[in-house]
Design a protein around this motif. Structure first.
Motif, PDB file in Angstrom:
ATOM      1  N   ARG A 184       0.851  -1.189   0.000  1.00  0.00           N
ATOM      2  CA  ARG A 184       0.000   0.000   0.000  1.00  0.00           C
ATOM      3  C   ARG A 184       0.888   1.241   0.000  1.00  0.00           C
ATOM      4  O   ARG A 184       1.942   1.260   0.642  1.00  0.00           O
ATOM      5  CB  ARG A 184      -0.910   0.011   1.234  1.00  0.00           C
ATOM      6  CG  ARG A 184      -1.902   1.166   1.247  1.00  0.00           C
ATOM      7  CD  ARG A 184      -2.831   1.064   2.432  1.00  0.00           C
ATOM      8  NE  ARG A 184      -3.752   2.205   2.481  1.00  0.00           N
ATOM      9  CZ  ARG A 184      -4.658   2.393   3.437  1.00  0.00           C
ATOM     10  NH1 ARG A 184      -4.773   1.525   4.427  1.00  0.00           N
ATOM     11  NH2 ARG A 184      -5.452   3.447   3.405  1.00  0.00           N
ATOM     12  N   LEU A 185       0.460   2.257  -0.719  1.00  0.00           N
ATOM     13  CA  LEU A 185       1.170   3.534  -0.736  1.00  0.00           C
ATOM     14  C   LEU A 185       0.601   4.413   0.370  1.00  0.00           C
ATOM     15  O   LEU A 185      -0.585   4.736   0.374  1.00  0.00           O
ATOM     16  CB  LEU A 185       1.011   4.217  -2.097  1.00  0.00           C
ATOM     17  CG  LEU A 185       1.658   5.597  -2.247  1.00  0.00           C
ATOM     18  CD1 LEU A 185       3.169   5.526  -2.049  1.00  0.00           C
ATOM     19  CD2 LEU A 185       1.327   6.192  -3.620  1.00  0.00           C
ATOM     20  N   HIS A 186       1.469   4.814   1.324  1.00  0.00           N
ATOM     21  CA  HIS A 186       1.032   5.636   2.449  1.00  0.00           C
ATOM     22  C   HIS A 186       1.284   7.127   2.232  1.00  0.00           C
ATOM     23  O   HIS A 186       0.511   7.966   2.701  1.00  0.00           O
ATOM     24  CB  HIS A 186       1.753   5.204   3.728  1.00  0.00           C
ATOM     25  CG  HIS A 186       1.325   3.879   4.243  1.00  0.00           C
ATOM     26  ND1 HIS A 186       0.007   3.509   4.384  1.00  0.00           N
ATOM     27  CD2 HIS A 186       2.049   2.802   4.658  1.00  0.00           C
ATOM     28  CE1 HIS A 186      -0.076   2.278   4.872  1.00  0.00           C
ATOM     29  NE2 HIS A 186       1.157   1.822   5.040  1.00  0.00           N
ATOM     30  N   ARG A 187       2.392   7.448   1.537  1.00  0.00           N
ATOM     31  CA  ARG A 187       2.770   8.854   1.406  1.00  0.00           C
ATOM     32  C   ARG A 187       3.493   9.095   0.093  1.00  0.00           C
ATOM     33  O   ARG A 187       4.288   8.273  -0.348  1.00  0.00           O
ATOM     34  CB  ARG A 187       3.687   9.257   2.575  1.00  0.00           C
ATOM     35  CG  ARG A 187       4.247  10.673   2.481  1.00  0.00           C
ATOM     36  CD  ARG A 187       5.090  11.020   3.713  1.00  0.00           C
ATOM     37  NE  ARG A 187       6.255  10.167   3.848  1.00  0.00           N
ATOM     38  CZ  ARG A 187       7.432  10.407   3.250  1.00  0.00           C
ATOM     39  NH1 ARG A 187       7.581  11.465   2.463  1.00  0.00           N
ATOM     40  NH2 ARG A 187       8.456   9.599   3.444  1.00  0.00           N
ATOM     41  N   PHE A 188       3.181  10.224  -0.542  1.00  0.00           N
ATOM     42  CA  PHE A 188       3.930  10.696  -1.710  1.00  0.00           C
ATOM     43  C   PHE A 188       3.948  12.216  -1.577  1.00  0.00           C
ATOM     44  O   PHE A 188       2.939  12.877  -1.798  1.00  0.00           O
ATOM     45  CB  PHE A 188       3.238  10.271  -3.003  1.00  0.00           C
ATOM     46  CG  PHE A 188       4.075  10.434  -4.255  1.00  0.00           C
ATOM     47  CD1 PHE A 188       4.838  11.574  -4.484  1.00  0.00           C
ATOM     48  CD2 PHE A 188       4.105   9.426  -5.211  1.00  0.00           C
ATOM     49  CE1 PHE A 188       5.603  11.722  -5.622  1.00  0.00           C
ATOM     50  CE2 PHE A 188       4.872   9.557  -6.362  1.00  0.00           C
ATOM     51  CZ  PHE A 188       5.617  10.714  -6.574  1.00  0.00           C
ATOM     52  N   ASP A 189       5.084  12.766  -1.194  1.00  0.00           N
ATOM     53  CA  ASP A 189       5.165  14.191  -0.893  1.00  0.00           C
ATOM     54  C   ASP A 189       4.618  15.039  -2.034  1.00  0.00           C
ATOM     55  O   ASP A 189       5.079  14.950  -3.176  1.00  0.00           O
ATOM     56  CB  ASP A 189       6.625  14.587  -0.625  1.00  0.00           C
ATOM     57  CG  ASP A 189       7.130  14.065   0.712  1.00  0.00           C
ATOM     58  OD1 ASP A 189       6.318  13.491   1.459  1.00  0.00           O
ATOM     59  OD2 ASP A 189       8.329  14.229   0.996  1.00  0.00           O
ATOM     60  N   GLY A 190       3.624  15.871  -1.723  1.00  0.00           N
ATOM     61  CA  GLY A 190       3.047  16.772  -2.703  1.00  0.00           C
ATOM     62  C   GLY A 190       2.107  16.123  -3.696  1.00  0.00           C
ATOM     63  O   GLY A 190       1.604  16.813  -4.596  1.00  0.00           O
TER      64      GLY A 190
END
Length: 238
Positions: A184-190
């Motif tokens: 799962r993708l939790h964070r992608f800045d911006g």
């Protein structure tokens, strides 16, 4: 092979050993130039088989001769055609290869990214991890072993390939679930839009490899297939 249905995503696996003399006829002028620049025979085989399989699969889906399938690989940073592949007709594609594993993905579920990596026992795992993983990711998986590192790496690279950013974006700008958890993708800045859209899957490339897939959409089906038979039998009317 039947055509893809809306929302479907298929991964096809192949081996550099599947290379046949007629595969080179499917390559574009740019791909042939790229092939000629590779010094090692195994690198040329990987590049050739990946390009041939992509055209064979896309040709079947689009009902076109494989050699007539237009594959664009424009790079946003230079004139060398080594960017993310794209084909016309509403089909999203992705390609990855490492060692003896080649993955080609066709998607009608949205932009897609695939990554496969062969484990390298001699690699300084922790040293590379500090460049690719967040402090939270390293801490959550301590002590980090090879399988854990390559699980993190393939998940992150599949995301960056799906967005088209590639390694131009630092892997530390994104954060994914731990290797023990479902991907799962939790964070992608911006990029909260990417976090909301991403659906991630663990692939099965075989012993000694890790593989991951990211689809920016909601796929109705994700399946893995053997592409070797298609590569061994010369297509009619190339």
């Amino acid at each position: 092979m039947t055509g893809l249905s809306p929302g479907e995503c298929r991964i096809y696996w192949a081996d550099p050993a599947d290379e046949q003399p007629w595969h080179e006829r499917l390559l574009s002028e740019g791909e042939r130039a790229r092939r000629a620049s590779l010094r090692r025979a195994e690198d040329r085989a990987r590049q050739t088989v990946a390009a041939a399989l992509l055209r064979l699969l896309a040709g079947r889906h689009l009902d076109e001769r494989p050699s007539a399938v237009r594959v664009e690989r424009a790079c946003t940073d230079c004139a060398v055609p080594h960017g993310r592949p794209s084909v016309p007709g509403g089909l999203d594609v992705s390609v990855s290869h490492s060692g003896d594993r080649i993955a080609v993905v066709l998607s009608l579920a949205g932009p897609v990214g695939v990554d496969v990596e062969q484990a390298q026992p001699q690699r300084d795992i922790l040293g590379v991890a500090r460049l690719a993983l967040s402090e939270a990711e390293i801490a959550a998986s301590a002590p980090l072993d090879q399988d854990g590192f390559y699980t993190y790496w393939t998940r992150k690279e599949s995301v960056l390939k799906a967005t088209g950013d590639g390694l131009r974006v630092a892997m530390t700008k994104i954060e994914v679930s731990t290797p023990a958890q479902d991907p799962r993708l939790h964070r992608f800045d911006g990029r909260p839009d990417v976090v909301a859209a991403a659906r991630m899957f663990t692939l099965a490339p075989g012993a000694g490899y890790q593989g991951a897939l990211t689809v920016l959409g909601t796929p109705s089906a994700v399946t893995e297939h053997d592409g070797s038979a298609l590569l061994r039998h010369q297509a009619e009317g190339l």
